[in-house]
Design a protein around this motif. Structure first.
Motif, PDB file in Angstrom:
ATOM      1  N   ALA A   1     -18.433  23.913 -17.099  1.00  0.00           N
ATOM      2  CA  ALA A   1     -19.553  23.938 -16.159  1.00  0.00           C
ATOM      3  C   ALA A   1     -19.555  22.735 -15.233  1.00  0.00           C
ATOM      4  O   ALA A   1     -20.132  22.790 -14.150  1.00  0.00           O
ATOM      5  CB  ALA A   1     -20.870  24.000 -16.925  1.00  0.00           C
ATOM      6  N   CYS A   2     -18.937  21.634 -15.669  1.00  0.00           N
ATOM      7  CA  CYS A   2     -18.944  20.453 -14.798  1.00  0.00           C
ATOM      8  C   CYS A   2     -17.548  19.899 -14.618  1.00  0.00           C
ATOM      9  O   CYS A   2     -17.379  18.725 -14.338  1.00  0.00           O
ATOM     10  CB  CYS A   2     -19.872  19.373 -15.331  1.00  0.00           C
ATOM     11  N   ALA A   3     -16.520  20.723 -14.804  1.00  0.00           N
ATOM     12  CA  ALA A   3     -15.170  20.280 -14.516  1.00  0.00           C
ATOM     13  C   ALA A   3     -15.075  19.948 -13.033  1.00  0.00           C
ATOM     14  O   ALA A   3     -15.784  20.513 -12.206  1.00  0.00           O
ATOM     15  CB  ALA A   3     -14.165  21.378 -14.872  1.00  0.00           C
ATOM     16  N   PRO A   4     -14.202  18.994 -12.675  1.00  0.00           N
ATOM     17  CA  PRO A   4     -14.099  18.607 -11.271  1.00  0.00           C
ATOM     18  C   PRO A   4     -13.814  19.809 -10.386  1.00  0.00           C
ATOM     19  O   PRO A   4     -12.956  20.630 -10.713  1.00  0.00           O
ATOM     20  CB  PRO A   4     -12.908  17.634 -11.267  1.00  0.00           C
ATOM     21  N   SER A   5     -14.567  19.939  -9.329  1.00  0.00           N
ATOM     22  CA  SER A   5     -14.281  21.022  -8.401  1.00  0.00           C
ATOM     23  C   SER A   5     -12.926  20.770  -7.765  1.00  0.00           C
ATOM     24  O   SER A   5     -12.570  19.644  -7.457  1.00  0.00           O
ATOM     25  CB  SER A   5     -15.360  21.082  -7.315  1.00  0.00           C
ATOM     26  N   SER A   6     -12.166  21.829  -7.621  1.00  0.00           N
ATOM     27  CA  SER A   6     -10.811  21.678  -7.111  1.00  0.00           C
ATOM     28  C   SER A   6     -10.848  21.243  -5.655  1.00  0.00           C
ATOM     29  O   SER A   6     -11.446  21.903  -4.813  1.00  0.00           O
ATOM     30  CB  SER A   6     -10.062  23.005  -7.251  1.00  0.00           C
ATOM     31  N   ARG A   7     -10.225  20.100  -5.396  1.00  0.00           N
ATOM     32  CA  ARG A   7     -10.140  19.596  -4.030  1.00  0.00           C
ATOM     33  C   ARG A   7      -8.709  19.722  -3.548  1.00  0.00           C
ATOM     34  O   ARG A   7      -7.784  19.606  -4.347  1.00  0.00           O
ATOM     35  CB  ARG A   7     -10.575  18.127  -3.981  1.00  0.00           C
ATOM     36  N   PRO A   8      -8.508  19.951  -2.257  1.00  0.00           N
ATOM     37  CA  PRO A   8      -7.133  20.061  -1.767  1.00  0.00           C
ATOM     38  C   PRO A   8      -6.356  18.789  -2.088  1.00  0.00           C
ATOM     39  O   PRO A   8      -6.768  17.695  -1.700  1.00  0.00           O
ATOM     40  CB  PRO A   8      -7.310  20.241  -0.250  1.00  0.00           C
ATOM     41  N   PRO A   9      -5.263  18.896  -2.826  1.00  0.00           N
ATOM     42  CA  PRO A   9      -4.503  17.687  -3.154  1.00  0.00           C
ATOM     43  C   PRO A   9      -3.769  17.156  -1.936  1.00  0.00           C
ATOM     44  O   PRO A   9      -3.419  17.909  -1.017  1.00  0.00           O
ATOM     45  CB  PRO A   9      -3.525  18.173  -4.220  1.00  0.00           C
ATOM     46  N   LEU A  10      -3.565  15.869  -1.938  1.00  0.00           N
ATOM     47  CA  LEU A  10      -2.765  15.253  -0.886  1.00  0.00           C
ATOM     48  C   LEU A  10      -1.358  15.818  -0.942  1.00  0.00           C
ATOM     49  O   LEU A  10      -0.777  15.978  -2.019  1.00  0.00           O
ATOM     50  CB  LEU A  10      -2.720  13.743  -1.076  1.00  0.00           C
ATOM     51  N   ALA A  11      -0.801  16.095   0.211  1.00  0.00           N
ATOM     52  CA  ALA A  11       0.533  16.686   0.272  1.00  0.00           C
ATOM     53  C   ALA A  11       1.604  15.660   0.616  1.00  0.00           C
ATOM     54  O   ALA A  11       2.795  15.910   0.419  1.00  0.00           O
ATOM     55  CB  ALA A  11       0.570  17.817   1.312  1.00  0.00           C
ATOM     56  N   SER A  12       1.186  14.492   1.117  1.00  0.00           N
ATOM     57  CA  SER A  12       2.158  13.470   1.515  1.00  0.00           C
ATOM     58  C   SER A  12       1.418  12.174   1.794  1.00  0.00           C
ATOM     59  O   SER A  12       0.180  12.112   1.753  1.00  0.00           O
ATOM     60  CB  SER A  12       2.927  13.923   2.767  1.00  0.00           C
ATOM     61  N   GLY A  13       2.204  11.159   2.087  1.00  0.00           N
ATOM     62  CA  GLY A  13       1.638   9.883   2.509  1.00  0.00           C
ATOM     63  C   GLY A  13       1.261   8.972   1.358  1.00  0.00           C
ATOM     64  O   GLY A  13       1.665   9.150   0.214  1.00  0.00           O
ATOM     65  N   ASP A  14       0.466   7.964   1.682  1.00  0.00           N
ATOM     66  CA  ASP A  14       0.032   6.986   0.689  1.00  0.00           C
ATOM     67  C   ASP A  14      -0.921   7.647  -0.297  1.00  0.00           C
ATOM     68  O   ASP A  14      -1.839   8.381   0.092  1.00  0.00           O
ATOM     69  CB  ASP A  14      -0.681   5.817   1.370  1.00  0.00           C
ATOM     70  N   VAL A  15      -0.706   7.359  -1.583  1.00  0.00           N
ATOM     71  CA  VAL A  15      -1.567   7.947  -2.603  1.00  0.00           C
ATOM     72  C   VAL A  15      -1.817   6.922  -3.707  1.00  0.00           C
ATOM     73  O   VAL A  15      -0.888   6.315  -4.226  1.00  0.00           O
ATOM     74  CB  VAL A  15      -0.950   9.241  -3.182  1.00  0.00           C
ATOM     75  N   ASP A  16      -3.087   6.704  -3.993  1.00  0.00           N
ATOM     76  CA  ASP A  16      -3.483   5.844  -5.108  1.00  0.00           C
ATOM     77  C   ASP A  16      -3.580   6.708  -6.361  1.00  0.00           C
ATOM     78  O   ASP A  16      -4.338   7.683  -6.396  1.00  0.00           O
ATOM     79  CB  ASP A  16      -4.839   5.186  -4.833  1.00  0.00           C
ATOM     80  N   VAL A  17      -2.830   6.349  -7.370  1.00  0.00           N
ATOM     81  CA  VAL A  17      -2.807   7.110  -8.623  1.00  0.00           C
ATOM     82  C   VAL A  17      -3.413   6.259  -9.730  1.00  0.00           C
ATOM     83  O   VAL A  17      -2.867   5.214 -10.091  1.00  0.00           O
ATOM     84  CB  VAL A  17      -1.371   7.534  -9.002  1.00  0.00           C
ATOM     85  N   SER A  18      -4.554   6.708 -10.225  1.00  0.00           N
ATOM     86  CA  SER A  18      -5.175   6.044 -11.368  1.00  0.00           C
ATOM     87  C   SER A  18      -4.415   6.452 -12.628  1.00  0.00           C
ATOM     88  O   SER A  18      -4.273   7.638 -12.919  1.00  0.00           O
ATOM     89  CB  SER A  18      -6.644   6.453 -11.477  1.00  0.00           C
ATOM     90  N   PHE A  19      -3.954   5.459 -13.385  1.00  0.00           N
ATOM     91  CA  PHE A  19      -3.014   5.695 -14.486  1.00  0.00           C
ATOM     92  C   PHE A  19      -3.566   5.043 -15.749  1.00  0.00           C
ATOM     93  O   PHE A  19      -3.787   3.828 -15.793  1.00  0.00           O
ATOM     94  CB  PHE A  19      -1.670   5.071 -14.098  1.00  0.00           C
ATOM     95  N   TRP A  20      -3.809   5.852 -16.783  1.00  0.00           N
ATOM     96  CA  TRP A  20      -4.332   5.336 -18.057  1.00  0.00           C
ATOM     97  C   TRP A  20      -3.262   5.435 -19.132  1.00  0.00           C
ATOM     98  O   TRP A  20      -2.612   6.471 -19.304  1.00  0.00           O
ATOM     99  CB  TRP A  20      -5.531   6.152 -18.526  1.00  0.00           C
ATOM    100  N   THR A  21      -3.095   4.359 -19.899  1.00  0.00           N
ATOM    101  CA  THR A  21      -2.181   4.349 -21.024  1.00  0.00           C
ATOM    102  C   THR A  21      -2.651   3.337 -22.051  1.00  0.00           C
ATOM    103  O   THR A  21      -3.491   2.473 -21.748  1.00  0.00           O
ATOM    104  CB  THR A  21      -0.741   4.002 -20.584  1.00  0.00           C
ATOM    105  N   HIS A  22      -2.110   3.418 -23.259  1.00  0.00           N
ATOM    106  CA  HIS A  22      -2.478   2.477 -24.314  1.00  0.00           C
ATOM    107  C   HIS A  22      -1.389   1.448 -24.574  1.00  0.00           C
ATOM    108  O   HIS A  22      -1.565   0.570 -25.418  1.00  0.00           O
ATOM    109  CB  HIS A  22      -2.759   3.232 -25.621  1.00  0.00           C
ATOM    110  N   ASP A  23      -0.267   1.512 -23.838  1.00  0.00           N
ATOM    111  CA  ASP A  23       0.902   0.723 -24.211  1.00  0.00           C
ATOM    112  C   ASP A  23       1.517   0.054 -22.985  1.00  0.00           C
ATOM    113  O   ASP A  23       1.778   0.711 -21.973  1.00  0.00           O
ATOM    114  CB  ASP A  23       1.932   1.643 -24.887  1.00  0.00           C
ATOM    115  N   ASP A  24       1.777  -1.245 -23.109  1.00  0.00           N
ATOM    116  CA  ASP A  24       2.401  -1.982 -22.007  1.00  0.00           C
ATOM    117  C   ASP A  24       3.784  -1.441 -21.664  1.00  0.00           C
ATOM    118  O   ASP A  24       4.228  -1.539 -20.511  1.00  0.00           O
ATOM    119  CB  ASP A  24       2.521  -3.470 -22.367  1.00  0.00           C
ATOM    120  N   GLY A  25       4.483  -0.892 -22.659  1.00  0.00           N
ATOM    121  CA  GLY A  25       5.802  -0.349 -22.386  1.00  0.00           C
ATOM    122  C   GLY A  25       5.761   0.785 -21.378  1.00  0.00           C
ATOM    123  O   GLY A  25       6.628   0.884 -20.501  1.00  0.00           O
TER     124      GLY A  25
END
Length: 448
Positions: free
Chosen positions: A34-58
């Motif tokens: 019911a509250c999943a993110p509404s689908s937005r047109p994804p960027l097709a090219s160019g500069d993109v900021d990617v938020s990246f989550w992980t638990h490990d420095d490796g």
């Protein structure tokens, strides 16, 4: 959907906050759509900021290095915004941010145990991209057993970082001194030899964890998988009451009682380190990554004394190896950086050059079968293990890698099973009784 009993003034997101706060995980999973993110047109090219989550420095270093390759094969120019989150907390935080409607990552790394929580209801399909089409060009080359833990209803939601084959780490010098061959034919022979050694010298040929529930279950589970069993079947139902499970538990319980297997709090901390340093523990059955995360950090001064061998077999059947651990990386759906995130994950994890780089940098084995034929990896010598070419061992056993099935209630299984394993180790109950009780307790709690 909003439950019909909810006041009309409550927004769907507000209702979900109430459900999450009250611990209504099943209701939360059902209502998440019911509250999943509404689908937005994804960027097709160019500069993109990617938020990246992980638990490990490796993984931070590995994906940062992979950016150049991802950019070379795409129209994107990446900037990674990296957040470290504890492995046990990452799903909780991910769901909380999805409920809040903001702050979810674009790419997330999910430790295999944490991913099991994504199987509840529609959480995985509502939050993560189905990667089935993205991996289709190389699907025939993937080690399919390592897709299973990150699938739901035939859809693939994350790519595993590893094919974590279990092997026998051992002190070659000590076994030679004691006249014990490093490659015993069967686990049953291993148990007899270990019992005699414990009685004569007070030394152990192996070890199992007995304090932390997760570690306790994993120490036994890797034997179970090799024997041909699993905690769950393909439908996510418990599968403990089998000859395979009884054999595996009988072996470990007898090993603990005879002294062939030492008991430690966990496979990484002070009790394990003490056993290794003192020479009281001469070997251990653990996954391929344990070389980098268990043996070398605990006893760096023993470089050159250790070797790696393929495991003994069970007389009753099964394969030559088990598996343990793993982390799957996936992309969040319905975001501007979704396509860029999928491309980053698939490039970083599926390109043969990256599979080779991951093994060299992190000790994680390839997930593409063809890369196990790499002459470059076969030639890698490990000085810690006396110059041994470990990859030759892995290549020889990879076709026996077992599937590892998960359930949305894996955490319940860990809780109820760990206690019953310890009862069997102490000899309080038979293996069959322990497994039957664990199954009954699991069914009762999962139903609740």
């Amino acid at each position: 959907m909003v439950p019909s009993s909810s006041p009309p003034s409550h927004s769907r997101r507000a209702v979900l906050r109430l459900l999450a706060a009250a611990g209504g995980s099943a209701a939360l999973a059902t209502a998440l759509a019911a509250c999943a993110p509404s689908s937005r047109p994804p960027l097709a090219s160019g500069d993109v900021d990617v938020s990246f989550w992980t638990h490990d420095d490796g993984y931070v270093a590995f994906f940062s290095d992979a950016v150049a390759l991802a950019e070379a094969d795409s129209p994107f120019r990446y900037r990674l915004d990296i957040t470290k989150v504890g492995a046990a907390d990452i799903v909780t935080k991910l769901i909380a941010q999805a409920v809040a409607g903001t702050g979810t990552p674009d790419v997330v790394g999910l430790e295999i145990g944490a991913f099991s929580r994504m199987l509840r209801g529609d959480i995985a399909p509502e939050l993560l991209v189905d990667l089935t089409d993205a991996v289709a060009p190389v699907a025939d080359d993937l080690v399919t057993a390592r897709l299973t833990p990150f699938q739901k209803d035939g859809a693939l939601y994350a790519l595993d970082s590893d094919t974590p084959l279990t092997v026998y780490y051992h002190r070659e010098d000590e076994l030679a001194r004691l006249g014990i061959p490093a490659e015993l034919g069967t686990w049953e022979e291993f148990g007899r030899t270990g019992a005699a050694l414990a009685d004569r010298e007070g030394l152990a040929l192996g070890a199992v964890a007995t304090s932390d529930p997760g570690g306790t279950v994993q120490s036994w589970h890797i034997h179970l998988l090799q024997r041909g069993g699993d905690l769950f079947d393909a439908d996510g139902q418990p599968s403990l009451e089998t000859p395979e499970a009884e054999d595996a538990l009988a072996f470990v319980a007898q090993g603990v009682q005879s002294g062939a297997l030492a008991t430690v709090a966990d496979m990484y901390g002070p009790s394990m380190q003490s056993g290794l340093k003192s020479g009281k523990i001469l070997g251990v059955n653990m996954p391929s990554w344990y070389a980098s995360y268990g043996i070398k950090p605990n006893v760096p001064e023993q470089e050159g004394m250790w070797r790696v061998a393929a495991l003994p077999r069970f007389e009753g059947g099964g394969g030559r190896t088990g598996v343990g651990g793993g982390t799957g990386f996936g992309a969040l759906r319905g975001k501007a950086a979704t396509d860029a995130g999928v491309h980053l994950v698939t490039t970083a994890y599926l390109e043969p050059s990256q599979q080779i780089a991951r093994y060299k940098a992190l000790g994680y084995l390839p997930t593409r079968r063809s890369v196990f034929e790499s002459a470059e990896l076969a030639a890698v010598e490990d000085d810690y293990f006396g110059g041994q070419r470990l990859f030759e061992i892995y290549r020889d056993i990879v076709d026996d890698v077992p599937e590892h099935h998960q359930s949305e209630n894996s955490a319940i299984m860990t809780t109820v099973l760990s206690g019953q394993l310890l009862r069997a180790y102490r000899g309080d109950v038979s293996p069959a009784e322990a497994l039957a009780t664990a199954t009954a307790d699991y069914r009762g709690q999962a139903r609740g």
